[in-house]
Design a protein around this motif. Structure first.
Motif, PDB file in Angstrom:
ATOM      1  N   MET A   1       3.801 105.434 -23.400  1.00  0.00           N
ATOM      2  CA  MET A   1       4.763 106.415 -23.828  1.00  0.00           C
ATOM      3  C   MET A   1       5.089 107.309 -22.626  1.00  0.00           C
ATOM      4  O   MET A   1       4.221 108.010 -22.121  1.00  0.00           O
ATOM      5  CB  MET A   1       4.170 107.210 -24.990  1.00  0.00           C
ATOM      6  CG  MET A   1       4.834 108.508 -25.226  1.00  0.00           C
ATOM      7  SD  MET A   1       4.310 109.502 -26.638  1.00  0.00           S
ATOM      8  CE  MET A   1       2.899 108.762 -27.329  1.00  0.00           C
ATOM      9  N   PRO A   2       6.312 107.271 -22.125  1.00  0.00           N
ATOM     10  CA  PRO A   2       6.662 108.068 -20.962  1.00  0.00           C
ATOM     11  C   PRO A   2       6.752 109.563 -21.294  1.00  0.00           C
ATOM     12  O   PRO A   2       7.105 109.953 -22.406  1.00  0.00           O
ATOM     13  CB  PRO A   2       8.017 107.518 -20.539  1.00  0.00           C
ATOM     14  CG  PRO A   2       8.533 106.735 -21.677  1.00  0.00           C
ATOM     15  CD  PRO A   2       7.385 106.408 -22.565  1.00  0.00           C
ATOM     16  N   THR A   3       6.412 110.379 -20.316  1.00  0.00           N
ATOM     17  CA  THR A   3       6.508 111.828 -20.469  1.00  0.00           C
ATOM     18  C   THR A   3       7.160 112.417 -19.227  1.00  0.00           C
ATOM     19  O   THR A   3       7.167 111.819 -18.154  1.00  0.00           O
ATOM     20  CB  THR A   3       5.121 112.483 -20.646  1.00  0.00           C
ATOM     21  OG1 THR A   3       4.323 112.163 -19.525  1.00  0.00           O
ATOM     22  CG2 THR A   3       4.438 112.015 -21.922  1.00  0.00           C
ATOM     23  N   CYS A   7       7.298 119.096 -17.567  1.00  0.00           N
ATOM     24  CA  CYS A   7       6.871 119.891 -18.725  1.00  0.00           C
ATOM     25  C   CYS A   7       5.934 119.148 -19.669  1.00  0.00           C
ATOM     26  O   CYS A   7       5.378 119.750 -20.575  1.00  0.00           O
ATOM     27  CB  CYS A   7       8.082 120.400 -19.504  1.00  0.00           C
ATOM     28  SG  CYS A   7       8.972 119.112 -20.412  1.00  0.00           S
ATOM     29  N   GLY A   8       5.785 117.844 -19.497  1.00  0.00           N
ATOM     30  CA  GLY A   8       4.883 117.069 -20.338  1.00  0.00           C
ATOM     31  C   GLY A   8       5.469 116.585 -21.653  1.00  0.00           C
ATOM     32  O   GLY A   8       4.774 115.957 -22.442  1.00  0.00           O
ATOM     33  N   ALA A   9       6.741 116.848 -21.887  1.00  0.00           N
ATOM     34  CA  ALA A   9       7.377 116.425 -23.137  1.00  0.00           C
ATOM     35  C   ALA A   9       7.559 114.913 -23.170  1.00  0.00           C
ATOM     36  O   ALA A   9       7.766 114.265 -22.136  1.00  0.00           O
ATOM     37  CB  ALA A   9       8.730 117.103 -23.302  1.00  0.00           C
ATOM     38  N   HIS A  10       7.476 114.345 -24.365  1.00  0.00           N
ATOM     39  CA  HIS A  10       7.720 112.914 -24.542  1.00  0.00           C
ATOM     40  C   HIS A  10       9.192 112.615 -24.297  1.00  0.00           C
ATOM     41  O   HIS A  10      10.068 113.368 -24.702  1.00  0.00           O
ATOM     42  CB  HIS A  10       7.351 112.490 -25.968  1.00  0.00           C
ATOM     43  CG  HIS A  10       7.848 111.130 -26.323  1.00  0.00           C
ATOM     44  ND1 HIS A  10       7.282 109.981 -25.818  1.00  0.00           N
ATOM     45  CD2 HIS A  10       8.879 110.735 -27.099  1.00  0.00           C
ATOM     46  CE1 HIS A  10       7.942 108.936 -26.290  1.00  0.00           C
ATOM     47  NE2 HIS A  10       8.922 109.369 -27.069  1.00  0.00           N
ATOM     48  N   VAL A  11       9.459 111.518 -23.613  1.00  0.00           N
ATOM     49  CA  VAL A  11      10.818 111.015 -23.454  1.00  0.00           C
ATOM     50  C   VAL A  11      10.836 109.555 -23.892  1.00  0.00           C
ATOM     51  O   VAL A  11       9.819 108.868 -23.839  1.00  0.00           O
ATOM     52  CB  VAL A  11      11.328 111.145 -21.994  1.00  0.00           C
ATOM     53  CG1 VAL A  11      11.447 112.600 -21.585  1.00  0.00           C
ATOM     54  CG2 VAL A  11      10.451 110.397 -21.018  1.00  0.00           C
ATOM     55  N   ALA A  25       8.463 107.918 -12.396  1.00  0.00           N
ATOM     56  CA  ALA A  25       8.202 109.305 -12.785  1.00  0.00           C
ATOM     57  C   ALA A  25       9.483 109.971 -13.279  1.00  0.00           C
ATOM     58  O   ALA A  25      10.546 109.834 -12.673  1.00  0.00           O
ATOM     59  CB  ALA A  25       7.640 110.078 -11.612  1.00  0.00           C
ATOM     60  N   VAL A  26       9.373 110.696 -14.386  1.00  0.00           N
ATOM     61  CA  VAL A  26      10.490 111.463 -14.938  1.00  0.00           C
ATOM     62  C   VAL A  26      10.253 112.921 -14.545  1.00  0.00           C
ATOM     63  O   VAL A  26       9.277 113.523 -14.962  1.00  0.00           O
ATOM     64  CB  VAL A  26      10.563 111.312 -16.477  1.00  0.00           C
ATOM     65  CG1 VAL A  26      11.667 112.180 -17.049  1.00  0.00           C
ATOM     66  CG2 VAL A  26      10.777 109.858 -16.857  1.00  0.00           C
ATOM     67  N   HIS A  27      11.147 113.494 -13.737  1.00  0.00           N
ATOM     68  CA  HIS A  27      10.965 114.849 -13.215  1.00  0.00           C
ATOM     69  C   HIS A  27      11.733 115.902 -13.993  1.00  0.00           C
ATOM     70  O   HIS A  27      11.560 117.095 -13.731  1.00  0.00           O
ATOM     71  CB  HIS A  27      11.378 114.909 -11.743  1.00  0.00           C
ATOM     72  CG  HIS A  27      10.551 114.019 -10.881  1.00  0.00           C
ATOM     73  ND1 HIS A  27       9.287 114.338 -10.473  1.00  0.00           N
ATOM     74  CD2 HIS A  27      10.804 112.781 -10.372  1.00  0.00           C
ATOM     75  CE1 HIS A  27       8.789 113.365  -9.736  1.00  0.00           C
ATOM     76  NE2 HIS A  27       9.699 112.400  -9.664  1.00  0.00           N
ATOM     77  N   CYS A  32      13.315 120.626 -20.651  1.00  0.00           N
ATOM     78  CA  CYS A  32      13.104 121.581 -19.561  1.00  0.00           C
ATOM     79  C   CYS A  32      14.303 121.732 -18.630  1.00  0.00           C
ATOM     80  O   CYS A  32      14.196 122.416 -17.613  1.00  0.00           O
ATOM     81  CB  CYS A  32      11.849 121.226 -18.766  1.00  0.00           C
ATOM     82  SG  CYS A  32      11.957 119.688 -17.829  1.00  0.00           S
ATOM     83  N   SER A  33      15.422 121.104 -18.957  1.00  0.00           N
ATOM     84  CA  SER A  33      16.610 121.259 -18.128  1.00  0.00           C
ATOM     85  C   SER A  33      17.850 121.028 -18.979  1.00  0.00           C
ATOM     86  O   SER A  33      17.784 120.403 -20.031  1.00  0.00           O
ATOM     87  CB  SER A  33      16.589 120.286 -16.957  1.00  0.00           C
ATOM     88  OG  SER A  33      16.540 118.963 -17.409  1.00  0.00           O
TER      89      SER A  33
END
Length: 49
Positions: A1-3, A7-11, A25-27, A32-33
């Motif tokens: 599960m990607p985050t 901010c650590g939120a699930h995507v 990596a999801v930045h 958060c944006s």
């Protein structure tokens, strides 16, 4: 599960395929944006390659 690395939120997997960097990596995410600037924020937050 990607985050989001910021901010650590699930995507979703689809979001990660579109916005993750070359290492996976999801930045930045919608949590958060601003939606309109996710790609720009992700580039700003990513460490220099």
């Amino acid at each position: 599960m990607p985050t989001c690395n910021h901010c650590g939120a699930h995507v979703s997997d689809q979001f990660a395929r579109v916005f993750a960097d070359e290492t996976g990596a999801v930045h930045a995410c919608p949590s958060c944006s601003a939606n309109a600037g996710i790609a720009e924020v992700a580039r700003e937050r990513a460490p220099e390659a």
